[in-house]
Design a protein around this motif. Structure first.
Motif, mmCIF file in Angstrom:
data_model
loop_
_atom_site.group_PDB
_atom_site.id
_atom_site.type_symbol
_atom_site.label_atom_id
_atom_site.label_comp_id
_atom_site.label_asym_id
_atom_site.label_seq_id
_atom_site.Cartn_x
_atom_site.Cartn_y
_atom_site.Cartn_z
ATOM 1 N N GLU A 77 -2.826 4.737 -3.168
ATOM 2 C CA GLU A 77 -2.969 3.957 -1.940
ATOM 3 C C GLU A 77 -3.534 4.794 -0.790
ATOM 4 O OE1 GLU A 77 -0.107 1.473 1.076
ATOM 5 O OE2 GLU A 77 0.389 1.435 -1.071
ATOM 6 N N GLU A 115 -7.217 5.356 -1.364
ATOM 7 C CA GLU A 115 -7.989 4.150 -1.040
ATOM 8 C C GLU A 115 -8.211 4.056 0.462
ATOM 9 O OE1 GLU A 115 -6.832 0.336 -2.628
ATOM 10 O OE2 GLU A 115 -6.310 1.234 -4.555
ATOM 11 N N LYS A 116 -7.184 4.383 1.241
ATOM 12 C CA LYS A 116 -7.320 4.354 2.704
ATOM 13 C C LYS A 116 -8.343 5.377 3.170
ATOM 14 C CE LYS A 116 -2.752 2.589 3.811
ATOM 15 N NZ LYS A 116 -1.435 2.876 4.389
#
Length: 97
Positions: free
Chosen positions: A79, A82-83
């Motif tokens: 996550e 992805e950011k």
């Protein structure tokens, strides 16, 4: 944390006007530490489809590939990674003509 060594960006043209907003394809060549599960001796790049519609930006899709063979790699980014990809794409939207 991802280390993006180099990248390319290209606007995807929509001659039929089907897609709302603009779409961009990023190719992000990343450096991966040897102790990371994504590590590949032949290198890795991420192909990203990024969308912009007015003030809204989004990471539509991404895939990872082995750099030497262009072979698809069945991995997902974490996550926070992805950011990082989203923020990188958002701040590097300049397309050279």
């Amino acid at each position: 944390m991802l280390t993006i060594a180099e990248y390319t960006v290209e606007e995807i043209k929509d001659p039929f006007g089907i897609i709302e907003g603009d779409r961009y394809e990023f190719i992000l060549y990343i450096n991966v530490p040897e102790d990371d599960e994504l590590f590949n001796e032949k290198g890795i790049y991420i192909k990203v489809l990024f969308g912009v519609n007015g003030d809204e930006s989004k990471l539509i899709k991404y895939d990872l590939y082995e750099a030497e063979s262009n072979q698809y790699l069945d991995f997902d980014l974490e996550e926070d990674e992805e950011k990082e990809v989203f923020e990188f794409c958002k701040t590097h939207l300049t397309v050279e003509e």
